[in-house]
Each structure stands twice: as structure tokens, then as C-alpha cells.
Design an enzyme around this catalytic site. Structure first.
Site, PDB file in Angstrom:
ATOM      1  N   ASP A   8       0.887  -1.175  -0.111  1.00 29.78           N
ATOM      2  CA  ASP A   8       0.465   0.275  -0.115  1.00 29.78           C
ATOM      3  C   ASP A   8       0.535   1.149  -0.233  1.00 29.78           C
ATOM      4  O   ASP A   8       1.644   0.924   0.834  1.00 29.78           O
ATOM      5  CB  ASP A   8      -0.773  -0.121   1.207  1.00 29.78           C
ATOM      6  CG  ASP A   8      -1.685  -0.976   1.364  1.00 29.78           C
ATOM      7  OD1 ASP A   8      -2.109  -1.667   0.062  1.00 29.78           O
ATOM      8  OD2 ASP A   8      -2.927  -0.940   2.418  1.00 29.78           O
ATOM      9  N   ASP A 129     -15.365  -2.301  -1.628  1.00 27.72           N
ATOM     10  CA  ASP A 129     -15.175  -2.594  -0.293  1.00 27.72           C
ATOM     11  C   ASP A 129     -16.252  -2.333   0.183  1.00 27.72           C
ATOM     12  O   ASP A 129     -16.629  -1.622   0.432  1.00 27.72           O
ATOM     13  CB  ASP A 129     -14.307  -1.030  -0.256  1.00 27.72           C
ATOM     14  CG  ASP A 129     -12.501  -1.011  -1.276  1.00 27.72           C
ATOM     15  OD1 ASP A 129     -12.306  -2.867  -1.678  1.00 27.72           O
ATOM     16  OD2 ASP A 129     -12.398  -0.366  -1.314  1.00 27.72           O
TER      17      ASP A 129
END
Length: 238
Positions: A8, A129
Site C-alpha cells: 500500500d 470495499d
């Protein structure tokens, strides 16, 4: 089941967030390309990348770090975060990404996802998500009334390569993945589903694999913390 080690990216560094909160970022490596090389050296077949700044900005922010990773490794990489128009999709795939992950636009512009999936077969995934089962967009900052399985079904015949399903409440918390919700989603559609969020032990990976319906799993913090040995996990999943 494929294990995707995650990098990330925030401000050019490899970080992990807790519950998707940018203020809770922990820096694990200030050289993301070196991190990618380490994952590949351990035997991974894919690398999962997220442009965290890009997810909030709505456009690529960590392009330099992503390009450095692509130059450093020879395994396929997939990227999500800030990819919201066809020009960006084309640009990333042209730079060597194997797959782009479209999240916010899957809710806001589903026709773009279908168009991209037709134009680039096998190279477009949908990122779903969810917090409490409801889909969140724009870097998880905005919650919608759309339920995750309903969104997934909208792309059943679109030709998308995979669905990356993240349980936001589990993400970065090292508390285990939401196996039940992920498996239910995988059973609801014919599209391969990749689990993300909370994968923190070899037993978590084994539980996901044991469902028989989950195609892959993404892990980040557990690999950085040493809770999962990547080489051992890859061997066990084979």
C-alpha cells in the site's frame, strides 16, 4: 488459491493502515520496489498494489513508486486506487500493469467498468470495499446504500477478471478475515473472488482456501510483522 502480498503506497512509501484511516498509517518500507523484490524472492506469483493517496485524490499520485516496482519485478502486478477513467486505465496497462482494480467507479460509473473489461480482457478487476456489508467509495470515506453482493452481481456478465472484496472493519486489524461474507459473495457470482482485510495467519489462509470458492487472498501487515512467513504460506497453499 493465490496469495497476493500487498504494498500500500502513501507518499511514496510502503505503509499499512488500520481500518482504512490515512492518519493511522504505519511505514514499513521507504523503498517499495525493494519490498516488491523481497516478496518475489520469497516466491510470490503476483503483487497487489494500492495507491492510497490516489484513492482519495481520484487520480494517480504514487505513479513513480508503482513504475519503480514494475521495473523491479517480473511477476504480474495489480493496482487499485484513483483509477476512474479510461485514459488512466489505458495508461497503467500500457506501463506494464497486469490488472487494474476499479472500485469507486464500479458504483458511480458501472458502464466504464464494462467498457474497460471489453477493451482489456482479463485485465480489469472490480474492487468492492464494504463496511457492515455496505459498499464504501472514495478511499472508503463515503458509505453507500449498495450491498456488496448486489454490486458484484451487476458485473456478472461484464467479463471482469476478478472481484477484490475488502472487509474494511477487518483491514489492518490482524483479527482474521471475514471468511463467511467473502465465501457468500464468491458463491453469489461466477467471477473469481479475492479476499482482503484481516488475513493475519497461516490458519486464516487455510480457512479461506477450505471454502473451496475463494480464488485468492491479499495480505499486508501480517507479512510485514512476520505473523505470516510468505515462503511457508506459499508452499502450504500449493
Amino acid at each position: 488459491m493465490i496469495l497476493y502480498p500487498a504494498i500500500d503506497l502513501k507518499d511514496g512509501q510502503a505503509v499499512r493502515l488500520l481500518h482504512g484511516e490515512m492518519a493511522s498509517a504505519t511505514v514499513f518500507n521507504d523503498d517499495p520496489a525493494a519490498q516488491a523484490r523481497a516478496f518475489v524472492a520469497a516466491g510470490c506469483e503476483w503483487v497487489h498494489l494500492v495507491d492510497l493517496n490516489g484513492a482519495f485524490a481520484g487520480a494517480p499520485v504514487n505513479a513513480g513508486a508503482v513504475e519503480a516496482i514494475l521495473a523491479a519485478v517480473d511477476v504480474p502486478c495489480q493496482l487499485g486506487g484513483g483509477i476512474r477513467d479510461m485514459a488512466t486505465i489505458e495508461a497503467w496497462l500500457g506501463k506494464g500493469l497486469a490488472r487494474v482494480i476499479l472500485g469507486t467507479v464500479a458504483v458511480e460509473d458501472p458502464d466504464l467498468v464494462r467498457q474497460a473489461a471489453r477493451a482489456f480482457p482479463g485485465q480489469v478487476a472490480v474492487g468492492i470495499d464494504a463496511r457492515g456489508g455496505r459498499v464504501a467509495t472514495r478511499g472508503w470515506a463515503e458509505e453507500t446504500d449498495v450491498m456488496a453482493p448486489d454490486l458484484a452481481r451487476r458485473f456478472e456478465d461484464a467479463g471482469v477478471a476478478a472481484i477484490v472484496y475488502t472487509d474494511i472493519d477487518r483491514d489492518g486489524a490482524m483479527g482474521g478475515p471475514n471468511v463467511e461474507a467473502t465465501a457468500a459473495l464468491a458463491r453469489a457470482v461466477s467471477i473469481p473472488v479475492i479476499a482482503s482485510g484481516g488475513v493475519s495467519s497461516l490458519s486464516d489462509l487455510e480457512r479461506l482456501k477450505a471454502t473451496g470458492v475463494i480464488a485468492g487472498a491479499i495480505s499486508g501487515r501480517a507479512l510485514y510483522d512476520g505473523a505470516i512467513d510468505l515462503g511457508a504460506a506459499l508452499a502450504a497453499l500449493r
